[in-house]
Scaffold this motif. Structure first.
Motif, PDB file in Angstrom:
ATOM      1  N   PRO A  25       0.897  -1.117   0.109  1.00 56.13           N
ATOM      2  CA  PRO A  25      -0.114  -0.160  -0.187  1.00 56.13           C
ATOM      3  C   PRO A  25       0.760   1.347  -0.333  1.00 56.13           C
ATOM      4  O   PRO A  25       0.329   2.331  -0.320  1.00 56.13           O
ATOM      5  N   ASP A  26       2.192   1.118   0.341  1.00 58.96           N
ATOM      6  CA  ASP A  26       2.964   2.485   0.228  1.00 58.96           C
ATOM      7  C   ASP A  26       3.344   2.732  -1.091  1.00 58.96           C
ATOM      8  O   ASP A  26       3.881   3.829  -1.228  1.00 58.96           O
ATOM      9  N   ASP A  27       3.457   1.814  -2.045  1.00 58.37           N
ATOM     10  CA  ASP A  27       3.690   1.839  -3.239  1.00 58.37           C
ATOM     11  C   ASP A  27       2.475   2.749  -4.441  1.00 58.37           C
ATOM     12  O   ASP A  27       1.395   2.681  -3.942  1.00 58.37           O
ATOM     13  N   GLU A  28       3.099   3.710  -5.068  1.00 59.84           N
ATOM     14  CA  GLU A  28       2.124   4.521  -6.047  1.00 59.84           C
ATOM     15  C   GLU A  28       2.294   3.621  -7.315  1.00 59.84           C
ATOM     16  O   GLU A  28       3.261   3.243  -8.009  1.00 59.84           O
ATOM     17  N   VAL A  29       0.831   3.198  -7.909  1.00 60.51           N
ATOM     18  CA  VAL A  29       0.742   2.319  -9.083  1.00 60.51           C
ATOM     19  C   VAL A  29      -0.132   3.691 -10.142  1.00 60.51           C
ATOM     20  O   VAL A  29      -1.099   4.087  -9.572  1.00 60.51           O
ATOM     21  N   PHE A  30       0.223   3.750 -11.285  1.00 59.42           N
ATOM     22  CA  PHE A  30      -0.480   4.472 -12.393  1.00 59.42           C
ATOM     23  C   PHE A  30      -0.760   3.541 -13.695  1.00 59.42           C
ATOM     24  O   PHE A  30       0.248   2.906 -13.828  1.00 59.42           O
ATOM     25  N   LEU A  31      -1.640   3.956 -14.169  1.00 56.17           N
ATOM     26  CA  LEU A  31      -1.879   2.873 -15.378  1.00 56.17           C
ATOM     27  C   LEU A  31      -2.403   3.957 -16.764  1.00 56.17           C
ATOM     28  O   LEU A  31      -3.211   4.644 -16.569  1.00 56.17           O
ATOM     29  N   PHE A  32      -1.556   3.767 -17.674  1.00 51.67           N
ATOM     30  CA  PHE A  32      -1.651   4.754 -18.814  1.00 51.67           C
ATOM     31  C   PHE A  32      -2.381   4.051 -20.097  1.00 51.67           C
ATOM     32  O   PHE A  32      -2.047   2.616 -20.156  1.00 51.67           O
ATOM     33  N   TYR A  33      -3.367   4.390 -20.948  1.00 52.69           N
ATOM     34  CA  TYR A  33      -3.850   3.676 -21.871  1.00 52.69           C
ATOM     35  C   TYR A  33      -3.937   4.523 -23.060  1.00 52.69           C
ATOM     36  O   TYR A  33      -3.881   5.865 -23.167  1.00 52.69           O
ATOM     37  N   PHE A  34      -4.107   4.021 -24.187  1.00 51.34           N
ATOM     38  CA  PHE A  34      -3.956   4.511 -25.586  1.00 51.34           C
ATOM     39  C   PHE A  34      -5.456   4.950 -26.040  1.00 51.34           C
ATOM     40  O   PHE A  34      -5.734   6.015 -26.365  1.00 51.34           O
ATOM     41  N   ASP A  35      -6.250   3.853 -26.075  1.00 52.52           N
ATOM     42  CA  ASP A  35      -7.609   4.260 -26.707  1.00 52.52           C
ATOM     43  C   ASP A  35      -8.577   4.338 -25.458  1.00 52.52           C
ATOM     44  O   ASP A  35      -8.799   3.746 -24.523  1.00 52.52           O
ATOM     45  N   GLN A  36      -9.598   5.471 -25.756  1.00 55.26           N
ATOM     46  CA  GLN A  36     -10.490   5.687 -24.919  1.00 55.26           C
ATOM     47  C   GLN A  36     -11.930   5.034 -25.341  1.00 55.26           C
ATOM     48  O   GLN A  36     -12.101   4.882 -26.468  1.00 55.26           O
ATOM     49  N   LEU A  37     -12.361   4.190 -24.285  1.00 57.57           N
ATOM     50  CA  LEU A  37     -13.639   3.413 -24.340  1.00 57.57           C
ATOM     51  C   LEU A  37     -14.734   4.314 -23.814  1.00 57.57           C
ATOM     52  O   LEU A  37     -14.671   4.711 -22.775  1.00 57.57           O
ATOM     53  N   ASP A  38     -15.818   3.911 -23.909  1.00 55.16           N
ATOM     54  CA  ASP A  38     -17.170   4.275 -23.487  1.00 55.16           C
ATOM     55  C   ASP A  38     -17.458   3.886 -22.239  1.00 55.16           C
ATOM     56  O   ASP A  38     -17.664   4.296 -21.137  1.00 55.16           O
ATOM     57  N   GLU A  39     -17.112   2.438 -21.806  1.00 53.74           N
ATOM     58  CA  GLU A  39     -17.124   1.650 -20.733  1.00 53.74           C
ATOM     59  C   GLU A  39     -15.704   0.776 -20.327  1.00 53.74           C
ATOM     60  O   GLU A  39     -15.655  -0.292 -20.717  1.00 53.74           O
ATOM     61  N   PRO A  40     -14.840   1.655 -19.909  1.00 57.53           N
ATOM     62  CA  PRO A  40     -13.601   1.140 -19.653  1.00 57.53           C
ATOM     63  C   PRO A  40     -13.588   0.096 -18.541  1.00 57.53           C
ATOM     64  O   PRO A  40     -14.350   0.350 -17.725  1.00 57.53           O
TER      65      PRO A  40
END
Length: 345
Positions: A25-40
């Motif tokens: 829980p002390d670590d930071e996580v981010f997620l990057f994506y290319f395509d935008q979706l209506d219901e990700p």
């Protein structure tokens, strides 16, 4: 990630993230994506569009940047000098074999050659099996590769009432062969449809969409088995359906390390699989029932063997899942690999 959609590599990343958030829980996580979706797809960390330049500082300053897919891999290739941390990619299949089936031999070679070329700036490449590692040794240095098996969480949600009706009509009259996959030629479902006339006590229920679906439905009608051959279409959390299958059948011609097969094992299903090297690496003959590809007699024999040995196959497959293929085991292996890359081990 390419997009937050319900697909194998994305589900792998989703499970890694879910476990990281709970375990560290002390670590930071981010997620990057290319395509935008209506219901990700929902994941347990902040998510950012790769074109949102105000957020790219999170990516460029991260200790670890982990990419899945050819576009994310290429992004790292182009931007490696901006990234502070270590970069790794997970290869989710043998891409020559995969693209050869779709586009032919030359296209398969070219796609894999380009893909492995753009990995040269990554610090590490994760492959799913020893067979994949052996395949890629001709284009990726062995010292750069690490084997980490996929793992998968199991869904405990129930299925929709309309789909329950399909199973209720079949139960009592037939033993149900089930599968969840993208319906392409590579998945080999035509082999199962073709042998149904020889197995009057069995039915097939398949979850998923894909270019082969219409052809499979048409072939089932031609063979007179459409009443016990159901293609339900795409469903979220397809593993929900495993409890309604009597047997899980996976007749694929080629795989990386299929999540659906791991989910079936975790659900304690008796599994019938094609005799290919990837399946042999992950499951023994006392855990699944094997058959030779494009051999109808062998497939019928394997299904009958699974029926005869159902109890032991169910027990052994489930035991294998909990020893090797949970999402927790996978995430822990990735975290240990991250630490190694950062020199913390």
């Amino acid at each position: 990630m390419p997009a937050l959609k319900n697909a194998g590599p994305i589900l792998v990343a989703k499970d890694i993230i879910s476990n990281f958030v709970n375990m560290y829980p002390d670590d930071e996580v981010f997620l990057f994506y290319f395509d935008q979706l209506d219901e990700p797809l929902k994941v347990a960390c902040p998510t950012y569009w790769i074109k949102d330049k105000n957020k790219l500082a999170h990516l460029f300053s991260s200790d670890i940047v982990h990419s899945h897919g050819i576009r994310p891999d290429y992004f790292i290739y182009k931007n490696r000098n901006k990234i502070k941390g270590k970069c790794l990619s997970t290869l989710h299949g043998i891409y020559y074999e995969e693209y050869k089936l779709q586009y032919g031999h030359i296209a398969g070679k070219l796609i894999e050659a380009f893909w492995t070329y753009i990995l040269q700036k990554h610090n590490s490449i994760v492959v799913l099996t020893k067979i994949m590692k052996e395949h890629y040794t001709k284009s990726i240095p062995v010292a750069k590769m690490t084997v980490i098996n996929n793992g998968r969480d199991l869904s405990h949600h129930d299925i929709d009432l309309d789909d329950k009706t399909v199973f209720e009509k079949l139960k009592g009259n037939y033993k149900i062969l089930g599968v969840a996959c993208v319906m392409t030629k590579r998945k080999g479902l035509r082999q199962v449809v073709e042998i149904l006339p020889s197995l009057p006590n069995f039915a097939l229920v398949a979850i998923g969409e894909g270019p082969e679906k219409a052809s499979l439905e048409a072939r089932a009608k031609e063979l007179g088995v459409a009443d016990r051959c159901h293609f339900l279409g795409a469903r979220l959390e397809a593993s929900r359906y495993n409890r309604y299958f009597d047997f899980y059948i996976f007749p694929s011609y080629m795989e990386g390390l299929p999540l659906a097969l791991l989910e079936a094992a975790g659900a304690g299903k008796a599994i019938i699989v094609s005799d290919i090297n990837i399946h042999r690496e992950i499951f023994s003959e006392n855990e699944v029932s094997y058959f030779g590809l494009d051999n109808p007699e062998a497939l019928v024999k394997a299904i009958n063997a699974a029926h005869l040995n159902r109890e032991s196959l169910e027990k052994n497959a489930e035991s294998s899942y909990f020893k090797k293929f949970t999402s927790y085991i996978m995430a822990k292996s990735y975290y240990e690999h991250y630490k190694k890359l950062l020199g913390e081990e």
